[in-house]
Design an enzyme around this catalytic site. Sequence first.
Site, PDB file in Angstrom:
ATOM      1  N   GLY A  54       0.764  -1.247   0.000  1.00  0.00           N
ATOM      2  CA  GLY A  54       0.000   0.000   0.000  1.00  0.00           C
ATOM      3  C   GLY A  54       0.791   1.291   0.000  1.00  0.00           C
ATOM      4  N   ASP A 110       0.700   3.367   4.467  1.00  0.00           N
ATOM      5  CA  ASP A 110      -0.389   4.109   3.830  1.00  0.00           C
ATOM      6  C   ASP A 110      -1.536   4.359   4.802  1.00  0.00           C
ATOM      7  OD1 ASP A 110      -0.816   1.341   3.777  1.00  0.00           O
ATOM      8  OD2 ASP A 110      -2.190   1.446   2.094  1.00  0.00           O
ATOM      9  N   ASP A 113      -5.373   1.251  10.415  1.00  0.00           N
ATOM     10  CA  ASP A 113      -6.818   1.015  10.519  1.00  0.00           C
ATOM     11  C   ASP A 113      -7.085   0.451  11.926  1.00  0.00           C
ATOM     12  OD1 ASP A 113      -9.434   0.024  10.034  1.00  0.00           O
ATOM     13  OD2 ASP A 113      -9.015  -0.289   7.939  1.00  0.00           O
ATOM     14  N   THR A 114      -7.091  -0.878  12.070  1.00  0.00           N
ATOM     15  CA  THR A 114      -7.238  -1.447  13.424  1.00  0.00           C
ATOM     16  C   THR A 114      -5.983  -1.197  14.260  1.00  0.00           C
ATOM     17  OG1 THR A 114      -6.327  -3.589  12.777  1.00  0.00           O
ATOM     18  CG2 THR A 114      -8.706  -3.314  12.576  1.00  0.00           C
ATOM     19  N   GLY A 115      -4.836  -1.029  13.599  1.00  0.00           N
ATOM     20  CA  GLY A 115      -3.556  -0.868  14.311  1.00  0.00           C
ATOM     21  C   GLY A 115      -2.820  -2.184  14.492  1.00  0.00           C
ATOM     22  N   THR A 117      -1.603  -4.338  12.298  1.00  0.00           N
ATOM     23  CA  THR A 117      -0.416  -4.465  11.445  1.00  0.00           C
ATOM     24  C   THR A 117       0.751  -3.685  12.028  1.00  0.00           C
ATOM     25  OG1 THR A 117      -1.788  -4.726   9.472  1.00  0.00           O
ATOM     26  CG2 THR A 117       0.493  -4.046   9.120  1.00  0.00           C
ATOM     27  N   LYS A 141      -7.625   5.654  10.473  1.00  0.00           N
ATOM     28  CA  LYS A 141      -9.077   5.562  10.618  1.00  0.00           C
ATOM     29  C   LYS A 141      -9.365   5.345  12.096  1.00  0.00           C
ATOM     30  CE  LYS A 141     -11.088   3.324   6.703  1.00  0.00           C
ATOM     31  NZ  LYS A 141     -11.502   2.027   6.158  1.00  0.00           N
ATOM     32  N   PHE A 162     -14.751   2.760   3.129  1.00  0.00           N
ATOM     33  CA  PHE A 162     -13.726   1.987   2.431  1.00  0.00           C
ATOM     34  C   PHE A 162     -12.964   2.902   1.482  1.00  0.00           C
ATOM     35  CE2 PHE A 162     -11.611  -1.113  -0.124  1.00  0.00           C
ATOM     36  CZ  PHE A 162     -11.307  -2.103   0.806  1.00  0.00           C
ATOM     37  N   ASP A 169      -5.903  -0.401  -2.120  1.00  0.00           N
ATOM     38  CA  ASP A 169      -6.595  -1.222  -3.120  1.00  0.00           C
ATOM     39  C   ASP A 169      -7.910  -1.806  -2.611  1.00  0.00           C
ATOM     40  OD1 ASP A 169      -5.369  -3.135  -1.271  1.00  0.00           O
ATOM     41  OD2 ASP A 169      -5.917  -4.658  -2.745  1.00  0.00           O
TER      42      ASP A 169
HETATM   43  C1  PRP Z   1      -3.336  -2.556   4.687  1.00  0.00           C
HETATM   44  C2  PRP Z   1      -2.477  -1.322   4.903  1.00  0.00           C
HETATM   45  C3  PRP Z   1      -1.840  -1.577   6.234  1.00  0.00           C
HETATM   46  C4  PRP Z   1      -2.859  -2.411   6.966  1.00  0.00           C
HETATM   47  C5  PRP Z   1      -3.569  -1.561   7.984  1.00  0.00           C
HETATM   48  O1  PRP Z   1      -2.546  -3.595   4.171  1.00  0.00           O
HETATM   49  O2  PRP Z   1      -1.517  -1.156   3.900  1.00  0.00           O
HETATM   50  O3  PRP Z   1      -0.616  -2.271   6.119  1.00  0.00           O
HETATM   51  O4  PRP Z   1      -3.792  -2.886   5.974  1.00  0.00           O
HETATM   52  O5  PRP Z   1      -4.605  -2.271   8.595  1.00  0.00           O
HETATM   53  P1  PRP Z   1      -4.695  -2.563  10.153  1.00  0.00           P
HETATM   54  O6  PRP Z   1      -4.316  -1.313  10.875  1.00  0.00           O
HETATM   55  O7  PRP Z   1      -6.149  -2.935  10.353  1.00  0.00           O
HETATM   56  O8  PRP Z   1      -3.806  -3.711  10.485  1.00  0.00           O
HETATM   57  P2  PRP Z   1      -3.144  -4.880   3.409  1.00  0.00           P
HETATM   58  O9  PRP Z   1      -3.129  -6.057   4.330  1.00  0.00           O
HETATM   59  O10 PRP Z   1      -4.461  -4.508   2.791  1.00  0.00           O
HETATM   60  O11 PRP Z   1      -2.034  -5.129   2.306  1.00  0.00           O
HETATM   61  P3  PRP Z   1      -1.543  -4.157   1.107  1.00  0.00           P
HETATM   62  O12 PRP Z   1      -0.759  -3.022   1.720  1.00  0.00           O
HETATM   63  O13 PRP Z   1      -0.688  -5.047   0.281  1.00  0.00           O
HETATM   64  O14 PRP Z   1      -2.765  -3.661   0.379  1.00  0.00           O
END
Ligand code: PRP
Length: 190
Positions: A54, A110, A113-115, A117, A141, A162, A169
């Site tokens: 992303g 990028d 979201d939930t944090g 990752t 978010k 979204f 993506d």
């Molecule tokens: C998306 C984005 C972050 C993650 C955030 O990655 O790029 O890495 O989700 O979400 P979270 O805060 O809920 O964990 P995705 O898994 O969609 O992979 P991509 O970057 O290859 O699209």
Amino acid sequence: MNDTEKLYMKRDWYENVEVLLSVDKIQDRIKELAAEITRDFQGRDLVLVGVLKGSFLFMADLCRQIDLPLSCDFLGLSSYGDHTETSGVIRITSDLKRPIEGKSVLVVEDIVDTGLTMQYLLDNLRTRHPADIKVCSLLEKPARRRVETQIDYLGFSVPDVFVVGYGLDYKGRFRNLGYIGHLKNPDGDK
Ligand code: PRP
């Protein structure tokens, strides 16, 4: 609307996408973030760690606006796959190519979201003994946050819709939009 935006608006495959952050708004904010980063990382051994996929456009634009010597590395992480809800299981799909021990790391993401990752990533990177780790995320978010997350440099907070474009993506598509938009009907896309 400038020429770049007109070019993007001509495309007819994004008709379910409503612009949330224009090309100009994103690029202006990146200049501000880069100025802060340039000021804060003077004299440091800086490595930008882009989280694939992303962040690839954000990383490319941000690094060119940072007026410092630095290196770039990338790390592939995935938790969403083709789904709109996180699986909660984070996978490293591609690791850094060089050690970060003793370096000042700036993670470039990028969206937080939930944090989950970012939490996973920071825990992982800390075991590699960098001098310090900071986080730069273009978007967050807040409504979706499940865990407290460090964000040192933030582009924009977005509502709980979204979002696609500028690297983000839906089922692998929309990453090449220059703006960030709200994909209004994900399952109705063509
Ligand atoms: C998306 C984005 C972050 C993650 C955030 O990655 O790029 O890495 O989700 O979400 P979270 O805060 O809920 O964990 P995705 O898994 O969609 O992979 P991509 O970057 O290859 O699209």
